[in-house]
Write an enzyme that holds these catalytic residues in place. Structure first.
Site, short mmCIF file in Angstrom:
data_model
loop_
_atom_site.label_atom_id
_atom_site.label_comp_id
_atom_site.label_asym_id
_atom_site.label_seq_id
_atom_site.Cartn_x
_atom_site.Cartn_y
_atom_site.Cartn_z
N ASP A 35 0.83 -1.21 0.00
CA ASP A 35 0.00 0.00 0.00
C ASP A 35 0.86 1.25 0.00
O ASP A 35 1.61 1.49 0.95
CB ASP A 35 -0.88 0.02 1.26
CG ASP A 35 -1.97 -1.04 1.20
OD1 ASP A 35 -2.81 -0.97 0.30
OD2 ASP A 35 -1.95 -1.94 2.07
N HIS A 66 -0.74 -1.22 -4.58
CA HIS A 66 -1.99 -0.45 -4.51
C HIS A 66 -1.61 1.01 -4.28
O HIS A 66 -1.18 1.37 -3.19
CB HIS A 66 -2.83 -1.03 -3.36
CG HIS A 66 -4.08 -0.26 -3.05
ND1 HIS A 66 -4.84 -0.51 -1.92
CD2 HIS A 66 -4.71 0.77 -3.71
CE1 HIS A 66 -5.88 0.30 -1.91
NE2 HIS A 66 -5.82 1.09 -2.96
N MET A 68 -2.33 4.70 -3.55
CA MET A 68 -3.29 5.69 -3.04
C MET A 68 -2.58 7.04 -3.09
O MET A 68 -2.24 7.64 -2.06
CB MET A 68 -3.71 5.32 -1.61
CG MET A 68 -4.66 4.14 -1.57
SD MET A 68 -4.71 3.33 0.03
CE MET A 68 -3.37 2.17 -0.18
N GLY A 142 -6.78 4.33 3.40
CA GLY A 142 -5.87 5.16 4.19
C GLY A 142 -5.31 4.47 5.42
O GLY A 142 -4.22 4.81 5.87
N PHE A 143 -6.03 3.51 5.95
CA PHE A 143 -5.59 2.89 7.20
C PHE A 143 -5.92 1.40 7.23
O PHE A 143 -6.95 0.99 6.68
CB PHE A 143 -6.28 3.56 8.41
CG PHE A 143 -6.03 5.04 8.47
CD1 PHE A 143 -4.89 5.54 9.07
CD2 PHE A 143 -6.91 5.92 7.87
CE1 PHE A 143 -4.63 6.91 9.09
CE2 PHE A 143 -6.68 7.30 7.89
CZ PHE A 143 -5.53 7.79 8.50
N GLY A 144 -5.06 0.64 7.90
CA GLY A 144 -5.37 -0.75 8.17
C GLY A 144 -6.27 -0.83 9.41
O GLY A 144 -6.45 0.15 10.13
N GLY A 145 -6.82 -2.00 9.63
CA GLY A 145 -7.55 -2.26 10.87
C GLY A 145 -8.93 -1.66 10.97
O GLY A 145 -9.48 -1.56 12.07
N GLY A 176 -9.87 -4.41 2.75
CA GLY A 176 -10.34 -3.65 3.90
C GLY A 176 -11.26 -4.46 4.80
O GLY A 176 -12.35 -4.87 4.39
N GLY A 197 -4.72 -7.41 6.00
CA GLY A 197 -3.58 -6.83 6.70
C GLY A 197 -3.60 -7.19 8.17
O GLY A 197 -2.91 -8.12 8.62
N SER A 198 -4.44 -6.49 8.93
CA SER A 198 -4.44 -6.72 10.38
C SER A 198 -4.89 -8.13 10.74
O SER A 198 -4.42 -8.69 11.74
CB SER A 198 -5.30 -5.67 11.08
OG SER A 198 -6.58 -5.61 10.50
#
Ligand code: DX5
Ligand code: ZN
Length: 218
Positions: A35, A66, A68, A142-145, A176, A197-198
Site C-alpha cells: 500500500d 496499490h 493511493m 488510508g488505514f489498516g484495521g 479492507g 492486513g491486520s
C-alpha cells in the site's frame, strides 16, 4: 481458479520486515499487497520506492502494488523499476484512466483500477475489458484495521455481474476489513483475491490465518 490471498504489508512489523516477508514466502499466500499512500489522496503516508525495492529483493511472490496517490501517471515506470508486478490506481486519481491503464501494461505490469465504497460499480462499465483486476475497497482507504463495510458484499455481486455481462476476465480483489469471518461469503459472492492486513499480521499465528483464508475455514 482457487481464490488468491494477498497479505497487506501495511500491518507488518517494519522493525522485522524481513521475517514477516519470509513468513509470507513460506505460507499459502499468493501475492504481497503493498500500500502506497501520499498524504494527499488519503490522509496517511506509508512508504515509497526504496522500501519496495528492498521488499522485492527477498519476496518470492508477486508484488501487488496499490497506489493511493495523486498523479499516479507520473510514477508508472518508477514503480515498475522498484519491482511492482501489479499496479493498481484509484479511479478518481486518473483524468485519463484508459491511457493510464495502457501505460501500466506497456511498462510490463498487470493493470488494476480501484473503486471506493461510494463509487457505483457501473463507473467501470467501459474499462473492465481493459484491466487485469478490479480492486474494490471495503473500507475507506488510508488505514489498516478498519471495520468491513457490509454493503461491499452486495457490491461484489454487482461487479461480478458486470464482468460477466462485459465478458471481462478481470480478477476481483477486495481490500479492507477482510478476515476469516467474512472471507467465505466474499469468495462465494465472486471475489478472486482477498487482501488482509491486520487479520494476518495481528494474529497469534499469521501463517495459520493465511491457511484459513485460503481454505475458507474459521
Ligand atoms: C487500506 C489499505 C489496505 C489495508 C487493509 O487503505 O488499502 O490494504 O492494509 O488493512 P486491513 O486488512 O487491516 O483492513
Ligand atoms: Zn490496499
Amino acid at each position: 481458479m482457487s481464490h488468491l490471498i494477498a497479505p497487506s504489508l501495511l500491518s507488518a512489523n517494519f522493525l522485522n520486515l524481513a521475517s514477516d516477508i519470509e513468513m509470507v514466502n513460506n505460507s499459502f499466500a499468493d501475492w504481497f499487497h503493498v500500500d502506497v499512500m501520499d498524504g494527499h489522496f488519503v490522509p496517511n503516508i506509508s512508504f515509497g520506492f526504496s522500501i519496495i525495492s528492498q521488499i522485492k529483493s527477498i519476496a518470492r511472490k508477486p508484488l501487488d502494488v496499490h497506489l493511493m496517490i495523486a498523479n499516479p501517471d507520473n510514477y508508472v515506470d518508477a514503480f515498475k523499476k522498484a519491482g511492482a508486478d501489479n499496479l493498481t490506481v484509484h479511479y478518481e486519481t486518473c483524468t485519463h484512466l484508459h491511457r493510464t491503464v495502457q501505460s501500466i501494461k506497456e511498462a510490463g505490469m498487470k493493470a488494476g483500477v480501484v473503486i471506493n465504497p461510494h463509487n457505483p460499480v457501473e463507473l467501470l462499465t467501459d474499462i473492465v475489458t481493459d484491466v487485469d483486476l478490479v480492486l474494490m475497497m471495503s473500507v475507506n482507504p488510508g488505514f489498516g484495521g478498519q471495520k468491513f463495510i457490509q454493503s461491499s458484499l452486495n457490491r461484489i455481486s454487482r461487479l461480478k455481474d458486470l464482468l460477466i455481462q462485459k465478458n471481462s476476465n478481470a480478477l476481483i480483489e477486495i481490500d479492507g476489513g477482510v478476515d476469516t469471518s467474512n472471507a467465505k461469503a466474499l469468495v462465494e459472492a465472486g471475489v478472486d483475491v482477498l487482501v488482509a492486513g491486520s487479520a494476518v499480521f495481528g494474529a497469534q499465528n499469521p501463517t495459520a490465518t493465511i491457511t484459513k483464508l485460503k481454505e475458507l475455514s474459521n
